[in-house]
Scaffold this motif. Sequence first.
Motif, short mmCIF file in Angstrom:
data_model
loop_
_atom_site.label_atom_id
_atom_site.label_comp_id
_atom_site.label_asym_id
_atom_site.label_seq_id
_atom_site.Cartn_x
_atom_site.Cartn_y
_atom_site.Cartn_z
N ARG A 1 1.81 9.18 -5.91
CA ARG A 1 2.39 10.49 -5.74
C ARG A 1 3.60 10.99 -6.55
O ARG A 1 3.75 11.91 -7.37
CB ARG A 1 2.84 10.79 -4.34
CG ARG A 1 1.77 10.93 -3.26
CD ARG A 1 2.81 10.98 -2.17
NE ARG A 1 1.91 11.25 -0.89
CZ ARG A 1 2.05 11.52 0.24
NH1 ARG A 1 3.27 11.72 0.49
NH2 ARG A 1 1.38 11.75 1.30
N GLU B 1 9.70 9.35 4.12
CA GLU B 1 9.69 8.22 4.93
C GLU B 1 8.77 8.55 6.24
O GLU B 1 8.34 7.56 6.83
CB GLU B 1 11.05 7.98 5.53
CG GLU B 1 11.76 8.92 6.30
CD GLU B 1 12.26 10.32 5.65
OE1 GLU B 1 12.28 10.45 4.38
OE2 GLU B 1 12.70 10.98 6.40
N SER B 2 8.37 9.56 6.77
CA SER B 2 7.66 9.73 8.04
C SER B 2 6.30 9.30 7.63
O SER B 2 5.44 8.86 8.47
CB SER B 2 7.64 10.90 8.51
OG SER B 2 7.51 12.02 7.57
N GLU B 3 5.76 9.53 6.37
CA GLU B 3 4.39 9.24 5.85
C GLU B 3 4.24 7.67 5.32
O GLU B 3 3.62 6.67 5.76
CB GLU B 3 3.68 10.16 5.13
CG GLU B 3 3.92 11.40 5.56
CD GLU B 3 3.81 12.60 4.59
OE1 GLU B 3 3.58 12.38 3.53
OE2 GLU B 3 4.35 13.72 4.73
N LEU B 4 5.17 7.48 4.56
CA LEU B 4 5.06 6.14 3.61
C LEU B 4 6.07 5.44 3.56
O LEU B 4 6.46 4.63 2.58
CB LEU B 4 4.84 6.68 2.10
CG LEU B 4 3.78 7.72 1.57
CD1 LEU B 4 3.67 8.12 0.17
CD2 LEU B 4 2.32 6.86 1.90
N VAL B 5 6.81 5.22 4.64
CA VAL B 5 7.94 4.39 5.11
C VAL B 5 9.04 4.59 4.01
O VAL B 5 10.04 5.18 4.29
CB VAL B 5 7.69 2.92 4.91
CG1 VAL B 5 8.72 1.84 5.46
CG2 VAL B 5 6.24 2.76 5.72
N ARG C 1 9.50 19.00 4.43
CA ARG C 1 8.84 18.51 3.20
C ARG C 1 7.45 19.28 2.82
O ARG C 1 6.71 19.53 3.92
CB ARG C 1 8.55 16.85 3.40
CG ARG C 1 8.03 16.29 2.23
CD ARG C 1 7.79 14.86 2.63
NE ARG C 1 9.07 14.40 2.98
CZ ARG C 1 9.39 13.76 4.00
NH1 ARG C 1 8.19 13.50 4.95
NH2 ARG C 1 10.53 13.04 4.49
N ALA C 2 7.27 19.58 1.62
CA ALA C 2 6.11 20.06 1.36
C ALA C 2 5.00 18.96 1.09
O ALA C 2 5.29 17.94 1.18
CB ALA C 2 6.37 20.78 -0.02
N ARG C 3 3.83 19.42 1.20
CA ARG C 3 2.63 18.63 1.09
C ARG C 3 1.93 18.27 -0.38
O ARG C 3 2.32 19.43 -1.02
CB ARG C 3 1.44 19.14 1.78
CG ARG C 3 0.57 18.17 2.55
CD ARG C 3 -0.39 18.60 3.65
NE ARG C 3 -1.43 19.53 3.21
CZ ARG C 3 -2.03 20.38 3.63
NH1 ARG C 3 -1.86 20.79 5.04
NH2 ARG C 3 -2.94 20.85 3.19
N VAL C 4 1.52 17.14 -0.47
CA VAL C 4 1.24 16.97 -2.03
C VAL C 4 0.19 18.05 -2.80
O VAL C 4 0.54 18.50 -3.81
CB VAL C 4 0.32 15.56 -2.04
CG1 VAL C 4 0.32 15.13 -3.26
CG2 VAL C 4 0.93 14.48 -1.10
N LYS D 1 0.85 -1.20 0.05
CA LYS D 1 0.12 0.07 0.07
C LYS D 1 1.00 1.25 -0.18
O LYS D 1 0.49 2.14 -0.83
CB LYS D 1 -0.70 -0.03 1.23
CG LYS D 1 -2.08 -1.24 0.99
CD LYS D 1 -2.70 -1.07 2.51
CE LYS D 1 -3.82 -2.26 2.12
NZ LYS D 1 -4.47 -2.89 3.45
N TYR D 2 2.03 1.18 0.86
CA TYR D 2 2.82 2.39 0.89
C TYR D 2 3.49 2.73 -0.49
O TYR D 2 3.43 3.81 -1.00
CB TYR D 2 3.91 2.23 1.79
CG TYR D 2 3.36 1.97 3.33
CD1 TYR D 2 2.73 3.09 3.92
CD2 TYR D 2 3.64 1.01 3.96
CE1 TYR D 2 2.16 3.02 5.03
CE2 TYR D 2 3.13 0.68 5.34
CZ TYR D 2 2.28 1.87 5.81
OH TYR D 2 2.02 1.72 7.36
N LEU E 1 0.86 4.07 -2.93
CA LEU E 1 0.62 5.62 -2.68
C LEU E 1 1.72 6.43 -3.26
O LEU E 1 1.77 7.37 -3.83
CB LEU E 1 0.32 5.75 -1.11
CG LEU E 1 -1.13 5.35 -0.71
CD1 LEU E 1 -1.10 5.45 0.82
CD2 LEU E 1 -2.05 6.17 -1.33
#
Lengths: 319, 150, 370, 159
Positions: A140, A212-216, A286-289, A132-133, A136
């Motif tokens: 992105r 890495e803090s969100e999607l490993v 990090r910026a957001r999507v 899943k990561y 995603l």
Amino acid sequence: MELMPMVLYAGVLLQLILAGVAAAILFERKVIGYMQLRTGPNRHGPWGILQTVADVLKLLIKEDIIPHAADRKVFVLAPIIAFVPSFAILATVSWSENLYAADLNIGVLYFIGLSSVTTLGVLMGGWSSNNKYALLGSMRGVAQMISYEIPLVLSIVGVVILVGSLNLRDIVFFQESIGLWLFIPQFLGFVVYMISAIAELNRSPFDLPEAESELVSGYHTEYSGFRMAFFMLAEYVYAIAISALATTIFFGGWLGPDFLPGEFWFLLKMCFFMFVWFWLRATLPRARVDHLMNFGWKVLIPLALLNIVITSIIKVWMG
Amino acid sequence: MFRLLKGFGVTLKFFGSKKFTILYPDEKVEMPERFRGIHRFFPDKCIVCNMCVNACPTDVITLTGKPHPDNPKKKVIDTYNIDFQGCILCDFCTEVCPTAAIVMTARYDNLSSYDRANHFKDIDWLSSNEVYGNYTIEEEVDEDEAGEEK
Amino acid sequence: MTTHTEEMTLNMGPQHPSTHGVFRLKVTVRGETITSAEPIIGYLHRGSEKLAEGLAYSQFIPYTDRLDYMNAMTNNYIYCASVEELMGLEIPERAEYLRILTMELNRVASHLLWWGTFMLDMGAISPFLYAFRDRDHILDRLNEISGARMTFNYMRIGGVKWDAPEGWIDRVKETVELIRENIHDYDTLVTGNEIFQARSKGVGYISKENAVNWGLSGPALRASGVKFDIRKDEPYSIYDRFDFDIPTREEGDVFARYKVRIAEIYESLKIVEQACEQIPDEGEIIHKKGKRLMMIKPPEGEVYKRAEASKGEIGVYLVSNKKKEPYRVKLRRPSFVNVEILEELLIGQPIANLVAIFGSLDVVLGEVDA
Amino acid sequence: MSEHLLNLVKETIQNQHGEEAVEEADMNFEKPFITIWSEHWTHSLAETLRDGDEFRFDFLSCLTGVDYEEHMEVVYNFYSFPHDQYLYLKVKTPRTSPSVISVQPLWKTANWHEREAYDLLGINFSGHPNLKRILLQDEWEGHPLRKDYVTDKKAMGLE
């Protein structure tokens, strides 16, 4: 070029690029380490010079894991598809006045066109991992790379209009003839290029596909060993290629004072770009999507278009 | 608008400043006197009062005594074990010890091993654990100083 | 051709890089938008409250260190203070000052660590290392006085274990100066940054009523506009002797929580400085009843005592039945209560906001799971 | 001040549930302290405590359970931000089938507190939307904080 020298050139270049990537990774870790009050790698060899070599060796001798639920063929193919274009685009880079592989009259187009194939590798890797990561992350990544491809191309168009050629070598010769590096007359284009290049490379602060803090680890979460090394390699070769392109079109390629050879100046300018990217990584969050997308479509593309308009007007007006 | 650019100045400033890293195995942090490191045990001082066993919140100390050879009313220590798997280095055993027979050294790095069973330390290991920090005994201070002078 | 979309269940943790320990968050996402979130805890449960029932009063002190291991001094304090209240002990003056000094230094260390890890969640790596550098200065001071860097076991029922070593107060003053200078740098690096502001402003809004109803405490509550700090509103120990402000913000978003914590660092440094000035030169450091470690027997009764830890309100509910061991110890852990709001807060947010919101609550899993 | 509050709460409970509803009303470390039986602890009473003008206990500081061997108690520690006042409320419940109403609908924070009390003490909170174990795993047997819980290492098969 004949076939033999061509193969020879490619072979030598591959070796040099591998060494260059190793140096770039070390350079990155050292620069960021120094900025963070650390010393960076320092155990392998003097000044940690052999650290990357050790890392690569470790990656190569690791067990080759293909997840059971992965789409095997796609999974195996993905890193290759990601790597090959990043290496192929180096063919048009002219390292100095005499050292180049292909004097292509559509050099810029070839460079940009081929490099977008990497997107496919990212998508394939993310999809086939069945994770899943990774999914995603690759979604992105693809969204980001496709969106930022546009301002990247548009920012170069200004240069192309000024020079009147798509040939990378001609662009350098043009800069030599006017005695001015193009980042001054094309400053807006240069800024847009720098920002979208970072997003293209998935580097911090736009490293959302591997946040890495969100999607490993993003699209290569499931990759390990030498397949992972391939993705890493693609990423860094690509970073080298993009900074080579920036050097060529905005910083006057191999041009520089005569007391040192052109290759040296070329490498020095590339190092400068690499340093800027590492510096960014050490400084910015990090910026957001959604911000990233908004920024690309609503700020960078209009700016790039504005740059084209201004350049065209000047070109027509100046004759 | 571009306040983020200020951040680049900060990172660049740190780029040139002194590094904070300690290259661990080569240089070690000097621990303060009170540092609660791994225990040392002095069998001669122990009066087998069992205070440390009672005070230990994790029940990792076990000891047995045997009658004193000269004076059968007194006891001397026979076995003394600390199971460092459970020890939380809380210092209660040394705090309650009336004769300072169990003390804590400033060592923190000699417990690592590949096997959990190795964390069970007996009287020999504990009494030969190197001492520095707050709890130096007289003779050893002299030896240390002599050693440094050499 | 027909297409359909489905929701996907995504497990964040227990072994995920940004879960601050072993925390599991089961989220369902539609695309990148979270439709439901369920925090699952207990992976670090050690049964502290049960252990307390089998240990003498003093023996439980090192266990409180291990709740919120980033802010162990306050945990030490609140447990000791609740026993002291039951026994009606007077704490010597110097001991009170030492307690305040260590607690406030520890609060700064805890906020610094939060700052670093939070920025790491946001994708900036340097602040993490800068924060650790400054935190280390504080840990060194605490190490000098208590003999450990994180699990201090410094406070005792009736006072503190050690007096300050020679020159310690001066070194603390130097540390305060140093940290104040450095924090200013860090503020420049992060607070003004537009990317950071874009990610944190307006994200994870908690209204005043919601914050109170969900039982939030500490900086999370103050960022929602409730001016409440136990140190000020219900001064325990000797907090009424110091002059400090309670930073509050009205916005209730991630950025407000960030600003409140940064402002709190400055306030804590102010308290430390004042305590350094006021501390009596010498004196007893422990009540004579507290000196006999294993012989503490409070009278029958029960008490609920609370204090302001760096994460929020930490409380101890203690029941004594006149035995050597406490009858019941309930620990009200701020993180345990604060993390609860996540399930409501995350709904409708993109995944990228998840880490920002979760990070802004400042949760330590040792404390959540007890 | 606090004694005034104590009498006020006492009267309120007595008005709602009769004279004998209040088991014990006392001052404990200068804070009002009231004990009632679980059948008198109702939502309307809780609502009065939360919304009544004199009370306004909007902050549930802590909720816990205690096993007193002959009965169980749930202890609520309320705090009121508007009035800056405290209340300890102890709700007694029989040990054989301990059950207390859930105050989760009134104070959302009670959600996990109640789950924890259920997990560790086995007190049933009727009306709780998601009453399942929180700290221990779902298949855990027994409730560790009960006084008759066996903690012997041998009996648990650890040694």
